[in-house]
Write an enzyme that holds these catalytic residues in place. Structure first.
Site, PDB file in Angstrom:
ATOM      1  N   ILE A 122      -5.661  -9.769  14.856  1.00  0.00           N
ATOM      2  CA  ILE A 122      -5.600 -10.877  13.899  1.00  0.00           C
ATOM      3  C   ILE A 122      -6.079 -12.165  14.541  1.00  0.00           C
ATOM      4  O   ILE A 122      -6.866 -12.928  13.963  1.00  0.00           O
ATOM      5  CB  ILE A 122      -4.167 -11.032  13.348  1.00  0.00           C
ATOM      6  CG1 ILE A 122      -3.773  -9.810  12.525  1.00  0.00           C
ATOM      7  CG2 ILE A 122      -4.051 -12.293  12.492  1.00  0.00           C
ATOM      8  CD1 ILE A 122      -2.327  -9.838  12.028  1.00  0.00           C
ATOM      9  N   ARG A 143      -4.805  -5.769  24.104  1.00  0.00           N
ATOM     10  CA  ARG A 143      -4.071  -4.790  24.904  1.00  0.00           C
ATOM     11  C   ARG A 143      -3.915  -3.496  24.114  1.00  0.00           C
ATOM     12  O   ARG A 143      -3.618  -3.504  22.925  1.00  0.00           O
ATOM     13  CB  ARG A 143      -2.690  -5.362  25.255  1.00  0.00           C
ATOM     14  CG  ARG A 143      -1.860  -4.459  26.159  1.00  0.00           C
ATOM     15  CD  ARG A 143      -0.527  -5.096  26.434  1.00  0.00           C
ATOM     16  NE  ARG A 143       0.191  -5.399  25.198  1.00  0.00           N
ATOM     17  CZ  ARG A 143       1.455  -5.809  25.167  1.00  0.00           C
ATOM     18  NH1 ARG A 143       2.130  -5.972  26.280  1.00  0.00           N
ATOM     19  NH2 ARG A 143       2.037  -6.068  23.998  1.00  0.00           N
ATOM     20  N   LYS A 176      -9.318 -11.491   4.269  1.00  0.00           N
ATOM     21  CA  LYS A 176      -9.853 -11.676   5.622  1.00  0.00           C
ATOM     22  C   LYS A 176     -11.284 -11.184   5.715  1.00  0.00           C
ATOM     23  O   LYS A 176     -12.151 -11.852   6.295  1.00  0.00           O
ATOM     24  CB  LYS A 176      -8.979 -10.931   6.628  1.00  0.00           C
ATOM     25  CG  LYS A 176      -9.540 -10.921   8.049  1.00  0.00           C
ATOM     26  CD  LYS A 176      -8.989  -9.773   8.853  1.00  0.00           C
ATOM     27  CE  LYS A 176      -9.529  -8.442   8.365  1.00  0.00           C
ATOM     28  NZ  LYS A 176      -8.975  -7.302   9.130  1.00  0.00           N
ATOM     29  N   SER A 213       0.812  -1.215   0.000  1.00  0.00           N
ATOM     30  CA  SER A 213       0.000   0.000   0.000  1.00  0.00           C
ATOM     31  C   SER A 213       0.846   1.266   0.000  1.00  0.00           C
ATOM     32  O   SER A 213       0.638   2.175  -0.818  1.00  0.00           O
ATOM     33  CB  SER A 213      -0.934  -0.005   1.214  1.00  0.00           C
ATOM     34  OG  SER A 213      -1.782  -1.126   1.189  1.00  0.00           O
ATOM     35  N   GLY A 214       1.799   1.361   0.912  1.00  0.00           N
ATOM     36  CA  GLY A 214       2.624   2.561   0.994  1.00  0.00           C
ATOM     37  C   GLY A 214       3.518   2.740  -0.210  1.00  0.00           C
ATOM     38  O   GLY A 214       3.670   3.852  -0.727  1.00  0.00           O
ATOM     39  N   GLY A 244       2.157 -11.479  16.687  1.00  0.00           N
ATOM     40  CA  GLY A 244       2.860 -10.271  16.292  1.00  0.00           C
ATOM     41  C   GLY A 244       3.521 -10.392  14.928  1.00  0.00           C
ATOM     42  O   GLY A 244       3.527 -11.454  14.301  1.00  0.00           O
ATOM     43  N   GLY A 289      -3.305 -12.559  21.048  1.00  0.00           N
ATOM     44  CA  GLY A 289      -4.337 -11.738  21.664  1.00  0.00           C
ATOM     45  C   GLY A 289      -4.568 -10.417  20.958  1.00  0.00           C
ATOM     46  O   GLY A 289      -5.235  -9.537  21.499  1.00  0.00           O
ATOM     47  N   HIS A 316     -33.234   7.930  12.733  1.00  0.00           N
ATOM     48  CA  HIS A 316     -34.019   6.985  13.526  1.00  0.00           C
ATOM     49  C   HIS A 316     -34.830   6.061  12.619  1.00  0.00           C
ATOM     50  O   HIS A 316     -35.358   6.501  11.587  1.00  0.00           O
ATOM     51  CB  HIS A 316     -34.977   7.760  14.446  1.00  0.00           C
ATOM     52  CG  HIS A 316     -35.758   6.884  15.355  1.00  0.00           C
ATOM     53  ND1 HIS A 316     -35.196   6.293  16.470  1.00  0.00           N
ATOM     54  CD2 HIS A 316     -37.063   6.488  15.313  1.00  0.00           C
ATOM     55  CE1 HIS A 316     -36.130   5.580  17.075  1.00  0.00           C
ATOM     56  NE2 HIS A 316     -37.265   5.680  16.392  1.00  0.00           N
ATOM     57  N   GLU A 366      -9.959 -11.935  15.156  1.00  0.00           N
ATOM     58  CA  GLU A 366     -10.728 -12.006  13.919  1.00  0.00           C
ATOM     59  C   GLU A 366     -10.769 -13.429  13.375  1.00  0.00           C
ATOM     60  O   GLU A 366     -11.840 -13.937  12.994  1.00  0.00           O
ATOM     61  CB  GLU A 366     -10.128 -11.054  12.884  1.00  0.00           C
ATOM     62  CG  GLU A 366     -10.386  -9.588  13.218  1.00  0.00           C
ATOM     63  CD  GLU A 366      -9.627  -8.630  12.326  1.00  0.00           C
ATOM     64  OE1 GLU A 366      -9.993  -7.439  12.287  1.00  0.00           O
ATOM     65  OE2 GLU A 366      -8.652  -9.060  11.668  1.00  0.00           O
TER      66      GLU A 366
END
Length: 604
Positions: free
Chosen positions: A321, A347, A180, A135-136, A406, A318, A579, A324
């Site tokens: 990823i 976290r 994903k 992407s970058g 990670g 945790g 509403h 999901e």
């Protein structure tokens, strides 16, 4: 004849008020490079003579009359003649066009035509070489080329799959956000169908999920996106695409490697690029713990290419990823065990929403949550199944183990040391302008370990190109970046958590609500939503918004605009709600649930 000689001569004698003259110059360059024949010399002398005698009378009609001859000759002689001259590349641009129209006109889809060679076969210097087609990198190269710069982008493989998994489009397109999210959609159908009886539909059932069918369709979609990036996003912008592994060789040279090894890192040098500036945009790679049997695990790369759906899967981690994929695999019918070494997952997210999501998973999924649990060994059994042995000696039988523990920067083998680029662990520290410690070498995206999100990498690449070549001063801005965890329900967030806001601003007001949304309360499902707004008391500015509900990401995108603009709580209150929606809670919470004074919580 040397194309630069032709161009120099014409610039000296021709009248530049006609755009057709500019076209003529560029067509001559195309023609000379493509044919390498006497036709080029004939045309050169014709133009030389005509330009001296009639420079001031050069008309669109005269110039246009030359085009058919050149284009026919280009088509007749170009490909065959160029193949005799040196290596080829996947995508090239003949010249650096001065307009978007010219970029499209002079970009070639043929791998036989190359602008990287001068007529003598030597490499021309690039304004920018980008290592990594994620992407970058794609954004930085595309915007830079739009400023008329000579740009090349390197990616080890142009189509998704092993061994690199990522291809053009990066992790997000190939083994991240896009596939994903498709799996998230697929996994939610059983829960939706389970509620249909509450709406009067009799006999509805989820049917049987076909893993192989889904993966076939997924592969087709990712292939389509790879081709979009190659044939439209990059080529149309005038970016040269090079399939190969980029390795720095000093501060102004990039080696292109192809062949054996991880993406060609151990391969043969097939080309040398000279460049004024280099961008490192190589992204990240899944981290694996150093435990016995780790060679038997999969990661967020391989799970997209499994031939069969694991009936039982252990997911370790945790972060978003891990969560999901735990809910994805649960929704698709696998038995899921989620192991996390800490007391509570996610976290860094708001504490209330970490607890809320834990409770929702316990109530509305079949996931076995095991906190304070860490695998110590993975054993492969004779029947192909696996046994996970935890640090406390417990054993869990499964068919697959996915590590979501990670990600590291993917910097191995890219020659950073040869250019003196400093690193911190596996990541590259950069300034607010994405500059490394070396003046002409930059880095964007996950490899910089700032915020590992696709839209952030896009912003970083765009800001860099604007600063380098667009005459703009655009440091990156990482404050108030919205994000979403695509669990069920989704968790979307922008700004500060309650804990962070209390520490930073000291005096804050917290508006919070938890409720059962209409879509789930009517069929009597025990599915809840939660909304929270955090306000700095002194300024009334909204400094944090957190949402857990269906389509939270879609809701948050609009909220993010308001928060980024500096909206106050009074602005939210003055907005009329839609509403009936869950999102109207954002503009109807009038009284704070509690406040913080000098960083300490005070109940309202």
């Amino acid at each position: 004849k040397d194309a630069s000689r032709v161009q120099s001569h014409l610039k000296k004698h021709m009248v530049h008020k006609f755009i057709f003259v500019d076209w003529t110059i560029k067509l001559i360059i195309v023609f000379v490079r493509a044919t390498r024949s006497r036709f080029a010399s004939i045309y050169y002398y014709f133009v030389r003579s005509a330009s001296k005698k009639a420079a001031t009378s050069m008309t669109p009609k005269v110039t246009t009359s030359l085009l058919p001859f050149m284009l026919v000759a280009l088509g007749r002689f170009g490909p065959s003649s160029v193949r005799a001259f040196g290596p080829t590349t996947t995508s090239t641009t003949f010249i650096r066009p001065t307009s978007r129209m010219m970029q499209r006109t002079f970009s070639s889809s043929s791998s036989a035509l190359s602008s990287s060679e001068s007529p003598e076969g030597e490499e021309e210097e690039y304004d920018l070489v980008v290592i990594g087609g994620g992407s970058g990198g794609v954004r930085a190269s595309r915007i830079s080329a739009g400023y008329g710069k000579k740009v090349a982008i390197l990616e080890p493989q142009l189509q998704h799959g092993a061994p690199n998994y990522s291809a053009l489009g990066g992790t997000c397109v190939n083994v991240g956000c896009v596939p994903k999210k498709l799996m998230v959609f697929a996994s939610r159908y059983p829960r939706m169908i389970a509620e249909t009886s509450g709406y009067g539909w009799e006999g509805a059932g989820p049917g049987q999920f076909k893993w192989e069918t889904f993966m076939e369709y997924k592969d087709e979609e990712i292939t389509r996106l790879n081709n979009v990036y190659q044939n439209f996003v990059l080529k149309n912008a005038g970016v040269e695409i090079i399939e190969g592994f980029g390795v720095l060789n000093g501060t102004n040279t990039v080696l292109v490697k192809q062949g054996t090894g991880d993406g060609g890192v151990e391969g043969k040098v097939v080309r040398t690029l000279k460049t004024k500036n280099t961008v490192i945009a190589v992204g990240g790679w899944p981290n694996l713990p150093h435990i016995p049997g780790v060679e038997h695990v999969i990661t967020s790369n391989e799970i997209f290419y499994l031939k069969e759906q694991p009936k039982r899967i252990v997911i370790v981690g945790g972060g978003f990823i891990a969560l999901e994929f735990a809910q994805i695999m649960d929704g698709l019918g696998s038995e899921v065990t989620l192991m996390y070494r800490g007391d509570l997952f996610l976290r860094g997210f708001d504490q209330d929403f970490r607890e809320f999501l834990r409770d929702e998973m316990k109530e509305n999924s079949n996931i076995n949550l095991e906190f304070n649990t860490n695998p110590n060994e993975i054993i492969k059994n004779d029947d192909g199944s696996l046994t996970v042995v935890t640090e406390d000696g417990n054993k869990v039988e499964c068919d697959a183990v996915m590590m979501a523990t990670g990600r590291n920067g993917k910097i191995d083998g890219i020659g950073l040391e040869s250019a003196g680029v400093e690193t911190k662990g596996s990541f590259i520290p950069v300034s607010e302008y994405s500059k490394t410690n070396v003046d002409n070498i930059y880095a964007v995206g996950d490899v910089t370990n700032r915020i590992a999100l696709t839209p952030v990498a896009l912003m970083e690449g765009h800001s860099l190109a604007d600063t380098l070549f667009g005459g703009k001063d655009r440091p990156v801005d990482h404050e108030f970046v919205a994000s979403t965890v695509f669990t069920t329900p989704e968790l979307a967030t922008i700004g500060y958590t309650e804990e962070q806001a209390a520490e930073k601003f000291k005096d804050i007001s917290v508006f919070k609500t938890r409720f059962r949304p209409m879509a789930h309360s009517f069929p009597k499902s025990e599915t809840y939503s939660m909304f929270k707004i955090i306000v700095e008391t002194k300024t009334d500015k909204v400094v944090g918004v957190h949402i857990a509900t269906d389509s939270a990401g879609e809701i948050m995108q609009g909220v993010a605009v308001a928060v980024k603009m500096g909206a106050t709580k009074a602005d939210f209150d003055a907005t009329i709600g839609i509403h009936p929606t869950s999102a109207e809670e954002l503009v109807t919470m009038r009284s704070p649930s509690y406040e913080y004074k000098d960083g300490k919580k005070v109940e309202a």
